[in-house]
Design a protein around this motif. Structure first.
Motif: not given
Length: 262
Positions: A59-73
């Protein structure tokens, strides 16, 4: 709690998970001489802590991954549009993909699936089979060496402190755990980049390898030095989980727009 706030909470859990994985990597080297990458540390924790721990980390890795992708976008961390900001967003994209892949591995472990082997080596072998594959692999090696140099620059400049609560950023324990951590990661990235360059030049996928191979390649006392640095990075991950200033990703607006179209 809205969707953006929930994602921020999961992102903090993701920082903690990443920190825990690096602490395990360092622990295994220092106590047993066993070299692992984050995926190997994930397997180790899954064997020790079971399904619940794997579920929390996923769950934490999914949240972190989505947040990083959001930062990129969406540039939610305010990197800017200059060359440095663009590089930061590209790095966020790579980090997001990497951590979503780790989340997928955690879910697979929960389902009882066995590890599929060295993904870096397998990916390199696949790339080498493509037209111009050796050039692509060497280009990947150059990129990794460049990333390693950027990590070393972060260690020297301590620019990672800009994202922390100012009161914590002034603390020596926060500064030096980050400096040691980013320095150690920089050397690991440079070594893995060297492996990719060698694999591309010799057109041998077996020459490639990830963090585990880089750590196994190091001889005493350098493996211990790097392990202590990675321990510092793990501790800094826990510091970030608590004290990093996070900007919310625009998830709520996206959900409203998607709902409106539906």
């Amino acid at each position: 709690m809205n969707a953006s706030a929930r994602l921020t909470t999961l992102t903090r859990l993701g920082f903690a998970t990443r920190g825990l994985l690096y602490i395990v990597i360092a622990f295994l080297i220092l106590r047993t001489g066993r070299a692992e990458d984050p995926a190997g540390a994930l397997r180790y924790l899954g064997e020790s802590g079971g399904q619940l721990l794997l579920g929390v980390m996923a769950a934490g890795l999914i949240g972190y991954g989505i947040w990083r992708l959001s930062d990129a976008a969406f540039d939610i961390e305010r990197h800017g549009s200059d060359r440095h900001g663009t590089l930061q967003r590209v790095g966020a994209l790579a980090s997001g993909v990497t951590h979503l892949f780790l989340a997928w591995q955690a879910i697979r472990l929960m389902q009882g699936a066995a590890s599929s082997g060295d993904s870096t080596r397998e990916g390199t072998q696949t790339a080498l089979s493509l037209p111009g594959g050796s050039f692509l692999v060497m280009l990947g090696g150059v990129v990794l060496v460049g990333v390693g140099i950027l990590q070393l620059a972060k260690a020297v400049k301590a620019s990672f402190l800009d994202y922390l609560d100012p009161a914590i950023a002034r603390q020596a324990w926060a500064q030096w755990s980050g400096r040691l951590g980013y320095g150690a990661r920089g050397f690991v990235f440079m070594i893995t980049g060297y492996f990719l360059l060698r694999a591309g030049f010799q057109e041998q996928g077996a020459e490639a390898g990830g963090m585990d191979k880089a750590l196994a390649w190091l001889t005493n006392p350098w493996d211990i030095v790097i392990a202590l640095g990675l321990l510092g990075f793990g501790i800094f991950g826990l510091i970030e989980a608590r004290y990093r200033r996070l900007h919310d990703a625009p998830i709520d607006g996206m959900v409203r727009r998607a709902t409106g179209r539906a």
